[in-house]
Design a protein around this motif. Structure first.
Motif, short mmCIF file in Angstrom:
data_model
loop_
_atom_site.label_atom_id
_atom_site.label_comp_id
_atom_site.label_asym_id
_atom_site.label_seq_id
_atom_site.Cartn_x
_atom_site.Cartn_y
_atom_site.Cartn_z
N TYR A 112 0.85 -1.19 0.00
CA TYR A 112 0.00 0.00 0.00
C TYR A 112 0.88 1.24 0.00
N LYS A 237 6.60 9.12 -1.94
CA LYS A 237 5.73 7.94 -1.88
C LYS A 237 6.40 6.90 -1.00
N ARG A 239 5.88 2.98 0.60
CA ARG A 239 5.17 1.71 0.47
C ARG A 239 5.33 0.89 1.74
N ALA A 428 -4.62 4.42 2.69
CA ALA A 428 -4.89 3.78 1.39
C ALA A 428 -6.03 2.78 1.54
N SER A 430 -6.69 0.54 -1.28
CA SER A 430 -6.35 -0.62 -2.11
C SER A 430 -4.85 -0.62 -2.36
N LEU A 432 -1.53 -0.81 -4.47
CA LEU A 432 -1.09 -0.40 -5.80
C LEU A 432 0.06 -1.26 -6.31
N TYR A 433 0.73 -1.96 -5.43
CA TYR A 433 1.85 -2.82 -5.80
C TYR A 433 1.66 -4.18 -5.13
N LYS A 435 2.27 -4.76 -9.36
CA LYS A 435 1.44 -4.78 -10.56
C LYS A 435 1.66 -6.13 -11.24
#
Length: 465
Positions: A112, A237, A239, A428, A430, A432-433, A435
């Motif tokens: 996230y 950003k 994660r 967050a 959902s 995002l990683y 992908k």
């Protein structure tokens, strides 16, 4: 048509002889064995004009004995099997891509992202005794609108604003060892990335037992910090394996960035305050020494203000001298009228003239302590004026140092640089990683490219062996 045979020959002598020899069995593709080739003696002449090695073409009827020559069948290449090609494709492309797919869709943990955007802005407060700046350049003054004027951007790129430099400093700080150490001391960030949410993802999660240097590299993989000098905006950003962890790390990073900017801005200001305070102390000490020197001088000479006393005494001396001259003139005028010198009027004038002379001598002795007194009076007044000038200069220096100290203290109290996170991190909803589909497709294309290149190299090497 009779069989023909084309035999390469070197230069043949007139008496050339071909003898019987055994031809190795070069069977055809069907597997027939080779045959012996009987070549009878051939006598004849080769044209003398025949140059270097040539090819002699003889047909069967033209041989001396009339026997035909049977040639072996030429070897033929067997058709290549496609089984090895398919097997290599399976091993080099299909199988690795399948393994990558299994990893991403079975074992890979969701990641996230918590994102925030900030800008370092510069302000110029108006302080007492300091004129306001003509222009104030702030590369991120229009951060809410997402852009700034071209003039501000150009000034920032040319180094006209310290805010531009601070943006670079903050983005570099967010990827450094120092921010990792501070995050570890505040929220134990290493245990966050050794999360149970990613216990099956050995590739993405971090082992908390590894050294800090490896975690710094891992942190740079999980965090991105970029700064755009044209807009003056920075994007960060972060994660993590859960939305709560990503939000916690991002909020802590915002707090650390604000502390860094404040520390950088306050340090030169505090140095200015300390310097101004030291100047005030030095000016006070100098004024104190000047006053003590004047006090010692006054006690030694017994005069509070020699210059004032000198001015007063000189005025009195001039007055007494005028009176003395007037009295002497009156006495001379009285005596010129042939009046008795011992008359009461003459006696009175003589008495006033004597008293005036006594007062004049007394004043001159108070000023100079000498009958002539010019040298002593000059030294007295000169020394006093030197001490008084030092006192006045020390007093003026103290006033200026005190003003500078007040301005430096007010300047330090006003914050000049601000880190403004105009987009704060949020929780967050959902992941995002990673992908997954995109990663599997890229991996498949990469494996296929490697396989094609390897196949081309293999065939090229096989053709030359």
């Amino acid at each position: 048509m009779p069989d023909t045979h084309e035999t390469p020959l070197s230069r043949v002598s007139p008496d050339a002889t071909f003898r019987r020899r055994k031809v190795p069995p070069y069977g055809p593709a069907s597997g027939e064995p080779g045959e012996d080739l009987d070549i009878f003696a051939l006598r004849g002449r080769v044209p003398e004009g025949d140059p270097a090695p040539s090819t002699l073409k003889q047909s069967a009827p033209r041989l001396g004995t009339g026997s035909a020559v049977r040639l072996p069948h030429l070897p033929q290449r067997k058709p290549k099997s496609r089984r090895g090609l398919l097997l290599s494709l399976l091993l080099c492309v299909v199988l690795p891509t399948a393994l990558v797919s299994v990893y991403y869709y079975v074992f890979a943990a969701d990641q996230y992202v918590a994102e925030f955007k900030f800008a370092v802005m510069e302000s110029s407060p108006i302080l007492p005794g300091i004129s306001p700046p003509a222009t104030a350049v702030s590369p991120s003054a229009a951060a809410g609108g997402g852009a700034i004027s071209m003039m501000g951007a150009a000034a920032g790129m040319m180094g006209g604003s310290s805010a531009t430099m601070q943006n670079y400093v903050v983005t570099d700080y967010l990827l450094s060892r120092q921010v990792v150490d501070e995050l570890q001391s505040r929220i134990n960030v290493r245990s966050i990335y050794d999360s149970p949410h990613a216990k099956d993802d050995l590739w993405a999660r971090f082992n908390a037992g590894l050294p800090m240097e490896q975690f710094v590299r891992y942190w740079n993989r999980m965090t991105t910090a970029t700064y755009d000098p044209m807009t003056g905006l920075a994007v960060v950003k972060v994660r993590a394996f859960s939305p709560e962890d990503a939000l916690l790390i991002a909020n802590t990073v915002v707090s650390l960035s604000e502390d860094l900017v404040n520390t950088i801005a306050k340090r030169p200001q505090l140095d200015s305050v300390r310097f101004a305070q030291g100047e005030v102390k030095r000016a006070e000490e100098r004024l104190k020494n000047a006053r003590e020197a004047m006090t010692d001088y006054r006690l030694q000479e017994g005069v509070i203000d020699p210059s004032g006393a000198l001015t007063t005494n000189i005025a009195l001396v001039q007055t007494l001298r005028g009176q003395l001259m007037q009295q002497q003139g009156d006495l001379a005028s009285l005596l010129s009228q042939q009046i008795n010198p011992n008359s009461p009027a003459a006696q009175a004038l003589r008495s006033r003239i004597g008293a005036t002379k006594d007062q004049l001598e007394k004043l001159e002795r108070e000023v100079s302590k000498d009958r002539e007194g010019n040298r002593i009076l000059t030294e007295l007044v000169g020394r006093y004026e030197s001490l008084d000038l030092e006192r006045q200069y020390a007093q003026g220096s103290l006033v200026a140092a005190q003003q500078a100290f007040d301005q430096a203290r007010a300047n330090a109290a006003a914050q000049h640089l601000y880190l403004t996170p105009y987009v704060r991190p949020v929780l967050a909803e959902s992941a995002l990683y990673p992908k997954k589909a995109q990663s599997v497709l890229i991996a498949g294309l990469a494996f296929f490219g490697i396989w094609v290149v390897g196949l081309m190299v293999f065939r090229a090497v096989g053709a030359h062996v």
